[in-house]
Design an enzyme around this catalytic site. Structure first.
Site, mmCIF file in Angstrom:
data_model
loop_
_atom_site.group_PDB
_atom_site.id
_atom_site.type_symbol
_atom_site.label_atom_id
_atom_site.label_comp_id
_atom_site.label_asym_id
_atom_site.label_seq_id
_atom_site.Cartn_x
_atom_site.Cartn_y
_atom_site.Cartn_z
ATOM 1 N N SER A 190 0.735 -1.284 0.084
ATOM 2 C CA SER A 190 0.162 0.088 -0.085
ATOM 3 C C SER A 190 0.675 1.260 -0.079
ATOM 4 O O SER A 190 1.668 1.337 -0.821
ATOM 5 C CB SER A 190 -1.037 -0.340 0.975
ATOM 6 O OG SER A 190 -2.085 0.639 0.895
ATOM 7 N N ASP A 230 -10.247 -4.609 -4.097
ATOM 8 C CA ASP A 230 -9.624 -3.921 -3.366
ATOM 9 C C ASP A 230 -10.308 -2.641 -2.962
ATOM 10 O O ASP A 230 -10.340 -1.907 -4.310
ATOM 11 C CB ASP A 230 -8.081 -3.773 -3.411
ATOM 12 C CG ASP A 230 -7.303 -3.031 -2.314
ATOM 13 O OD1 ASP A 230 -8.041 -2.201 -1.578
ATOM 14 O OD2 ASP A 230 -6.121 -3.416 -2.419
ATOM 15 N N HIS A 250 -7.671 -5.617 0.304
ATOM 16 C CA HIS A 250 -6.753 -4.988 0.707
ATOM 17 C C HIS A 250 -5.833 -5.720 1.747
ATOM 18 O O HIS A 250 -5.866 -5.575 2.645
ATOM 19 C CB HIS A 250 -7.014 -3.789 1.199
ATOM 20 C CG HIS A 250 -5.970 -2.807 1.117
ATOM 21 N ND1 HIS A 250 -5.411 -2.148 0.261
ATOM 22 C CD2 HIS A 250 -5.464 -1.943 2.406
ATOM 23 C CE1 HIS A 250 -4.589 -1.359 0.497
ATOM 24 N NE2 HIS A 250 -4.285 -1.273 1.709
#
Length: 269
Positions: free
Chosen positions: A161, A221, A248
């Site tokens: 991320s 996600d 995610h």
């Protein structure tokens, strides 16, 4: 969706920026791509690859180690993962990415942290909005540079991320000649995106970046939509995309394990 429920992964390889990627489908226990890649076999005596892993926003050092536990197990004997969280403490209600910590004080290794913030007056971060600032970014780059120098050498970098966006920026800076960031042999970006603000996205988009790369992202996600990860993937020459049907997180079920190992086999000594 839990990783154990994932039954299929799609592995895509592109020859370069702008090329149409190849797509391979495989299921757990069936290897359809090894003969196409012609990867070398790993010898039993080969030392494990060392990988510096950059946490996501609002992840603690301990929490990130736990989140990568399944991946470490999947890569046992192939790769050693060294986890690193951001330099900046993040308050409980600080932003949309990731789950918030339990209320109350906690030891430093359990303190949620971030790499940089997208507002001057608040410790928040949004990956999808153009930020007014990138506050704390230089400290973040310094933290990574120090880890590379003192904890290295490393064969590769893995980022999740916000950590993936930072890892991509580190590669772009290294390719541009920044002596703090020697180019790794490979990079793995999970739920990555092109960092926005202060010319950061432009630096990535100017590519192509020459570091061999594996891009892992989920079809569902909601934090970092798959198109964001695909845009980042397109900036790396010869990038490989490993997609899954979840959200995610860092997947490590059997189909993804096969993709990780096939990618890492290229760098075994």
């Amino acid at each position: 969706m839990a990783t154990s429920t994932l039954s299929e992964a799609r592995l895509q390889g592109g020859a370069g920026i702008g090329s149409r990627p190849l797509m391979f489908n495989f299921r757990s226990g069936k290897d359809h791509v090894r003969s196409l890649w012609r990867l070398p076999r790993i010898m039993a005596a080969s030392p494990p690859l060392r990988v510096l892993c950059l946490a996501g926003f609002r992840q603690s050092e301990r929490g990130f180690r736990e989140k990568t536990g399944a991946l470490r197990k999947a890569l046992r004997g192939r790769a050693e993962l060294v986890c690193l969280s951001g330099p900046h403490p993040v308050a409980d209600a600080a932003g949309p990415e990731g789950a918030g910590p339990d209320p109350g004080p906690c030891p430093p290794e359990e303190q949620p942290r971030g790499w940089w913030f997208s507002k001057q007056e608040a410790d928040v971060f949004s990956a999808l909005e153009e930020p007014t600032v990138c506050r704390g970014l230089e400290e973040a780059l310094g933290t990574v540079a120090q880890a590379l120098s003192k904890l290295g050498p490393f064969d590769g970098i893995l980022g999740f991320s916000q950590g993936a966006a930072l890892a991509a920026l580190v590669c772009a800076l290294g390719q541009a000649g920044d002596p703090r960031f020697p180019l790794p042999r490979f990079i793995i970006l999970v739920s990555g995106f092109c960092p926005r603000g202060l010319g950061l996205k432009e630096a990535i988009l100017q590519g192509p970046l020459s570091v061999p790369s594996l891009h892992v992202f989920g079809d569902t996600d909601c934090v970092i939509p798959s198109q964001e990860s695909m845009q980042l993937c397109s900036r790396f020459a010869g990038a490989i995309a490993l997609t899954h049907s979840g959200g995610h997180f860092i997947p490590a079920a059997a189909p993804q394990r096969q993709g990780y190992l096939q990618f890492l086999d290229q760098f075994a000594e």
